[in-house]
Design a protein around this motif. Structure first.
Motif, PDB file in Angstrom:
ATOM      1  N   THR A  10       0.822  -1.217   0.000  1.00  0.00           N
ATOM      2  CA  THR A  10       0.000   0.000   0.000  1.00  0.00           C
ATOM      3  C   THR A  10       0.854   1.264   0.000  1.00  0.00           C
ATOM      4  O   THR A  10       0.462   2.304   0.502  1.00  0.00           O
ATOM      5  CB  THR A  10      -0.994  -0.008   1.178  1.00  0.00           C
ATOM      6  N   THR A  11       2.060   1.164  -0.582  1.00  0.00           N
ATOM      7  CA  THR A  11       2.934   2.331  -0.699  1.00  0.00           C
ATOM      8  C   THR A  11       2.253   3.476  -1.443  1.00  0.00           C
ATOM      9  O   THR A  11       2.389   4.651  -1.071  1.00  0.00           O
ATOM     10  CB  THR A  11       4.239   1.956  -1.434  1.00  0.00           C
ATOM     11  N   LEU A  12       1.510   3.139  -2.488  1.00  0.00           N
ATOM     12  CA  LEU A  12       0.891   4.164  -3.335  1.00  0.00           C
ATOM     13  C   LEU A  12      -0.351   4.785  -2.701  1.00  0.00           C
ATOM     14  O   LEU A  12      -0.852   5.799  -3.202  1.00  0.00           O
ATOM     15  CB  LEU A  12       0.526   3.579  -4.701  1.00  0.00           C
ATOM     16  N   GLN A 230      -0.011  -6.729   4.899  1.00  0.00           N
ATOM     17  CA  GLN A 230      -0.064  -5.428   4.240  1.00  0.00           C
ATOM     18  C   GLN A 230       1.019  -4.523   4.824  1.00  0.00           C
ATOM     19  O   GLN A 230       1.311  -4.570   6.017  1.00  0.00           O
ATOM     20  CB  GLN A 230      -1.442  -4.784   4.439  1.00  0.00           C
ATOM     21  N   GLY A 231       1.613  -3.712   3.965  1.00  0.00           N
ATOM     22  CA  GLY A 231       2.653  -2.794   4.424  1.00  0.00           C
ATOM     23  C   GLY A 231       3.120  -1.930   3.269  1.00  0.00           C
ATOM     24  O   GLY A 231       2.513  -1.909   2.188  1.00  0.00           O
ATOM     25  N   THR A 232       4.218  -1.211   3.489  1.00  0.00           N
ATOM     26  CA  THR A 232       4.762  -0.309   2.480  1.00  0.00           C
ATOM     27  C   THR A 232       6.258  -0.520   2.335  1.00  0.00           C
ATOM     28  O   THR A 232       6.928  -0.991   3.263  1.00  0.00           O
ATOM     29  CB  THR A 232       4.504   1.171   2.841  1.00  0.00           C
ATOM     30  N   ILE A 233       6.787  -0.156   1.189  1.00  0.00           N
ATOM     31  CA  ILE A 233       8.236  -0.200   0.987  1.00  0.00           C
ATOM     32  C   ILE A 233       8.882   0.887   1.838  1.00  0.00           C
ATOM     33  O   ILE A 233       8.433   2.030   1.880  1.00  0.00           O
ATOM     34  CB  ILE A 233       8.584   0.017  -0.499  1.00  0.00           C
ATOM     35  N   ASN A 234       9.931   0.501   2.547  1.00  0.00           N
ATOM     36  CA  ASN A 234      10.681   1.389   3.447  1.00  0.00           C
ATOM     37  C   ASN A 234       9.840   1.894   4.622  1.00  0.00           C
ATOM     38  O   ASN A 234      10.241   2.814   5.324  1.00  0.00           O
ATOM     39  CB  ASN A 234      11.289   2.576   2.692  1.00  0.00           C
ATOM     40  N   GLY A 235       8.650   1.297   4.826  1.00  0.00           N
ATOM     41  CA  GLY A 235       7.835   1.659   5.988  1.00  0.00           C
ATOM     42  C   GLY A 235       7.156   3.010   5.888  1.00  0.00           C
ATOM     43  O   GLY A 235       6.732   3.565   6.902  1.00  0.00           O
ATOM     44  N   TYR A 236       7.037   3.577   4.670  1.00  0.00           N
ATOM     45  CA  TYR A 236       6.386   4.875   4.528  1.00  0.00           C
ATOM     46  C   TYR A 236       4.944   4.792   5.021  1.00  0.00           C
ATOM     47  O   TYR A 236       4.285   3.764   4.893  1.00  0.00           O
ATOM     48  CB  TYR A 236       6.385   5.337   3.071  1.00  0.00           C
ATOM     49  N   GLY A 237       4.441   5.906   5.556  1.00  0.00           N
ATOM     50  CA  GLY A 237       3.049   5.934   5.983  1.00  0.00           C
ATOM     51  C   GLY A 237       2.787   7.031   7.001  1.00  0.00           C
ATOM     52  O   GLY A 237       3.702   7.716   7.463  1.00  0.00           O
ATOM     53  N   GLU A 238       1.533   7.174   7.334  1.00  0.00           N
ATOM     54  CA  GLU A 238       1.109   8.231   8.249  1.00  0.00           C
ATOM     55  C   GLU A 238       1.753   8.065   9.627  1.00  0.00           C
ATOM     56  O   GLU A 238       2.020   6.958  10.067  1.00  0.00           O
ATOM     57  CB  GLU A 238      -0.419   8.207   8.370  1.00  0.00           C
ATOM     58  N   ARG A 239       1.987   9.205  10.287  1.00  0.00           N
ATOM     59  CA  ARG A 239       2.606   9.240  11.626  1.00  0.00           C
ATOM     60  C   ARG A 239       3.982   8.550  11.587  1.00  0.00           C
ATOM     61  O   ARG A 239       4.897   9.048  10.957  1.00  0.00           O
ATOM     62  CB  ARG A 239       1.679   8.620  12.683  1.00  0.00           C
ATOM     63  N   CYS A 240       4.098   7.382  12.236  1.00  0.00           N
ATOM     64  CA  CYS A 240       5.383   6.676  12.285  1.00  0.00           C
ATOM     65  C   CYS A 240       5.519   5.643  11.181  1.00  0.00           C
ATOM     66  O   CYS A 240       6.508   4.908  11.132  1.00  0.00           O
ATOM     67  CB  CYS A 240       5.557   6.001  13.642  1.00  0.00           C
ATOM     68  N   GLY A 241       4.544   5.585  10.308  1.00  0.00           N
ATOM     69  CA  GLY A 241       4.644   4.700   9.154  1.00  0.00           C
ATOM     70  C   GLY A 241       3.940   3.369   9.323  1.00  0.00           C
ATOM     71  O   GLY A 241       3.340   3.065  10.355  1.00  0.00           O
ATOM     72  N   ASN A 242       4.015   2.570   8.270  1.00  0.00           N
ATOM     73  CA  ASN A 242       3.413   1.234   8.222  1.00  0.00           C
ATOM     74  C   ASN A 242       4.469   0.163   8.416  1.00  0.00           C
ATOM     75  O   ASN A 242       5.668   0.445   8.431  1.00  0.00           O
ATOM     76  CB  ASN A 242       2.726   1.025   6.866  1.00  0.00           C
ATOM     77  N   ALA A 243       4.030  -1.072   8.518  1.00  0.00           N
ATOM     78  CA  ALA A 243       4.973  -2.193   8.563  1.00  0.00           C
ATOM     79  C   ALA A 243       5.856  -2.131   7.319  1.00  0.00           C
ATOM     80  O   ALA A 243       5.364  -1.980   6.197  1.00  0.00           O
ATOM     81  CB  ALA A 243       4.219  -3.511   8.613  1.00  0.00           C
TER      82      ALA A 243
END
Length: 539
Positions: A10-12, A230-243
Motif C-alpha cells: 500500500t505504498t501508493l 499489508q505494508g509499504t516499501i521502506n515503511g512509509y506511511g502516516e505518523r510513524c509509518g506502516n509495517a
C-alpha cells in the motif's frame, strides 16, 4: 517451506499519507512497475473516490500489463442510511476497472458511536451491504477491519461480529488492522489466533509502526495464522509509518521459511527499496535492516578480523540474498584487518605487517581525530592508501586558488569567480571561471584546467554536496566536514575535506574527487598554442 504468504503493498495509498511524501501519477506508475517485478501480490493504487490523480492512475496502470500483481482500489463501506448502489465511493471503485477492492469498516464500537454517529446494528449492515455489492459485481474483495485490535480489547464480541458480517457477505480476505499501532506482539498473536479459530476466512494483518513494532506484529500475526501481510516499501506511511515490507519479506522467507517471492526477486530487494526512495525523494536510513548501506558494514577491528575468517561471525545472512553487499569501514576504530581488507579490495600490494600498513593505520586515525570520516568517503580513503604505498600517480598538484565574490548594484545577484593555479607535468596552468557559488566556481575552474589534458573529466559531475559542523560549540569558527559525491558514466564515489573554512574543506574534497576520477586515465599532450583560454608557464 511453511506455506504461502501473500504481500499486499500500500505504498501508493497508505505510504503517500506519510509526511513529506507526494507522488505524481508518473511516480506511481514507475513504482507499480517495480513492485510487480519484485513479485508482490497486490498493489493498492489509491482511493478513486478522493482525487483525480488516483482516477488517472487507475486508467493508465492498465497499459503497464503487469505480470503478477493485482491492482486494488481503496474505499470505505457505504454511508449510514444509504443504499450501496447509491454510494459514490463504492461506484468509483467499480468505475476504476480494478480486479480487487479493498474497503474498510469500523470494528471498534467507540468509533461506531462517536465517529460515525450511528448504531452498532447499522454499522454491521453497512459492512455486509458494501461487501456484497462489490462481490455482486465480480470483484475480489479485501475487507479491512479498521481499529480491529483496539475494538477487540474494548468489546471482543462486537469486533468479531463485524468480521462475521464481512465473511457472510463473501469477503475474500479479512484483514485485521492495528490502525493506531499500539498493540504488542503477544497481544497480536493471541487475538489473531482467536480470529482464525472463530472466522473460517483467509486472514491478513495491517500493522502500523507507532511503537516501532510494525514488522514484529506482522510476523506475530503470520505465526498465529494470518496469510496476507499489508505494508509499504521502506515503511512509509502516516505518523510513524506502516509495517516495512522490506524487512517483512526477507524475515518471512529467510527466517521463517514461508514462500513469499522467488529467490531472484528477493535479490532485487535492495535495488527496489533504493529505487523507490529515490522516486519518493526520501533519503533511506543507512542502517535500515537488510537493504541499508550499513546493514552489512563492519567497523570494529575485531569484527573485521572475524568476518575475514568467516562472514557468519558477524552477519546474520549472506548480503547477496537480498541484493546488498558487505562493506568494511576504515576509521579511528580500525585495526590492521580493516586496512588489509580495503587493500585487498583495491588489489594493492601491502603486506599486513609492513611499515606502510602500520603508517596508513596511524595516518587514518590521526585524520579521524581531526574530524575526517572515511567510512562515507571511500575514494579519499583509496587515495590515502595508494599514496601511502607509492601506488598513486601525481596527476596534478595545486599551487593556489582564489575566490572573488562580488555584489554590484548594476548586476543582478551575486557574481562568484574562481582563479585556480595548478601544475600538470612541467606546466603551470592558470584558469578563471564563474559559478553560482564558490564551490561551483572552483569546480568549473579546476575542470577547465584539467579537461584539455584529460578529456575524460567531461564525463564526471558532482552528484551531491553535504556540509556537517563538527563541533557546534565553536559557532561560526567551528570546523566543518564536507562530503562530495561524484559520478561518471559508470559509477559514483565520495570524497571528504575538513577545515574551519568551509571553502577550504570543499576544495579538499573537490580536488580528491578529481584526482580519483583521473586514476588510470590517459593524458593528451596537446600543444599549448591550442589552449588559448589557459594561462600556461613552461618549466
Amino acid at each position: 517451506m511453511s506455506g504461502r504468504v501473500y504481500i499486499f503493498d500500500t505504498t501508493l495509498r497508505d505510504g503517500t499519507q506519510g509526511e513529506g511524501i507526494s507522488l505524481s501519477v508518473e511516480d506511481k506508475l514507475k513504482i507499480a512497475q517495480k513492485l510487480d517485478e519484485l513479485g508482490v501480490d497486490y498493489i493498492e493504487g489509491g482511493w478513486p473516490g478522493s482525487n483525480n490523480k488516483d482516477i488517472e492512475f487507475f486508467e493508465r496502470v492498465k497499459s503497464l500489463n503487469l505480470k503478477h500483481a493485482k491492482i486494488s482500489a481503496f474505499g470505505s463501506t457505504r454511508r449510514k442510511g444509504a443504499k450501496p448502489e447509491e454510494d459514490a465511493n463504492l461506484n468509483k471503485i467499480l468505475e476504476s476497472g480494478v480486479q480487487v477492492a479493498s474497503i474498510f469498516g469500523k470494528s471498534w464500537d467507540f468509533h461506531v458511536t462517536k465517529a460515525l454517529e450511528t448504531t452498532l446494528e447499522e454499522n454491521l449492515a453497512m459492512i455486509y451491504d458494501s461487501v456484497r455489492y462489490l462481490k455482486d459485481h465480480d470483484l475480489e474483495v479485501i475487507y479491512d477491519a479498521e481499529h480491529f485490535f483496539d475494538g477487540y480489547k474494548s468489546n471482543p464480541e462486537y469486533a468479531l461480529a463485524t468480521l462475521e458480517k464481512a465473511h457472510a457477505a463473501g469477503a475474500d480476505w479479512i484483514v485485521l488492522c492495528d490502525t493506531n499501532g499500539g498493540t504488542l506482539p503477544d497481544e497480536i498473536k493471541e487475538i489473531v489466533s482467536t480470529v482464525c479459530e472463530r472466522i473460517p476466512a483467509k486472514i491478513g494483518i495491517h500493522a502500523h509502526n507507532d511503537c516501532e513494532l510494525g514488522v514484529a506484529n506482522s510476523l506475530a500475526a503470520v505465526q498465529a495464522g494470518a496469510r496476507q501481510v499489508q505494508g509499504t516499501i521502506n515503511g512509509y506511511g502516516e505518523r510513524c509509518g506502516n509495517a516495512n515490507l522490506v524487512s517483512v519479506i526477507p524475515n518471512l522467507q529467510l527466517k521463517m521459511g514461508y514462500e513469499v517471492i522467488s529467490a531472484d526477486q528477493l535479490r532485487s530487494l535492495t535495488a527496489v527499496a533504493r529505487y523507490i526512495s529515490e522516486i519518493a525523494n526520501v533519503s533511506m536510513p543507512i542502517n535500515q535492516p537488510f537493504v541499508g548501506t550499513a546493514a552489512f558494514a563492519h567497523k570494529g577491528g575485531i569484527h573485521v578480523s572475524a568476518i575475514r575468517k568467516h562472514p557468519r561471525t558477524y552477519e546474520h545472512i549472506e548480503p547477496g540474498l537480498v541484493g546488498n553487499k558487505q562493506r568494511v569501514l576504515v576509521s579511528e576504530l580500525a585495526g590492521q584487518s580493516n586496512v588489509l581488507f580495503k587493500v585487498q579490495e583495491l588489489n594493492l600490494d601491502i603486506p599486513l605487517d609492513s611499515e606502510a600498513a602500520r603508517a596508513a593505520i596511524q595516518r587514518i586515525k590521526a585524520l579521524e581525530h581531526e574530524g575526517y570520516q572515511f567510512e562515507g568517503a571511500d575514494a579519499s580513503l583509496e587515495l590515502l592508501l595508494r599514496e601511502a604505498t607509492g601506488n598513486l600517480e601525481e596527476i596534478f598538484t595545486v599551487e593556489s586558488f582564489k575566490i572573488i565574490v562580488e555584489h554590484s548594484s548594476d548586476r543582478s545577484g551575486v557574481v562568484t569567480e574562481a582563479l585556480v593555479k595548478i601544475k600538470i607535468g612541467d606546466e603551470i596552468v592558470f584558469t578563471v571561471a564563474e559559478g553560482n557559488g564558490p564551490v561551483n566556481a572552483l569546480d568549473n575552474a579546476l575542470r577547465k584546467a584539467l579537461e584539455q589534458y584529460y578529456p575524460a573529466i567531461k564525463d564526471m559531475h558532482l552528484a551531491d554536496y553535504k556540509v556537517r559542523v563538527i563541533d557546534e560549540k565553536n559557532a561560526t569558527a567551528a570546523k566543518v566536514r564536507v562530503l562530495i559525491e561524484s559520478s561518471d558514466l559508470t559509477h559514483s564515489w565520495s570524497t571528504v575535506g575538513v577545515s574551519p573554512n568551509v571553502i577550504e574543506a570543499s576544495w579538499q574534497a573537490l580536488v580528491d574527487s578529481m584526482r580519483y576520477a583521473l586514476i588510470g586515465k590517459e593524458r593528451i599532450k596537446t600543444p599549448s598554442s591550442t589552449r588559448p583560454q589557459l594561462g600556461i608557464i613552461n618549466h
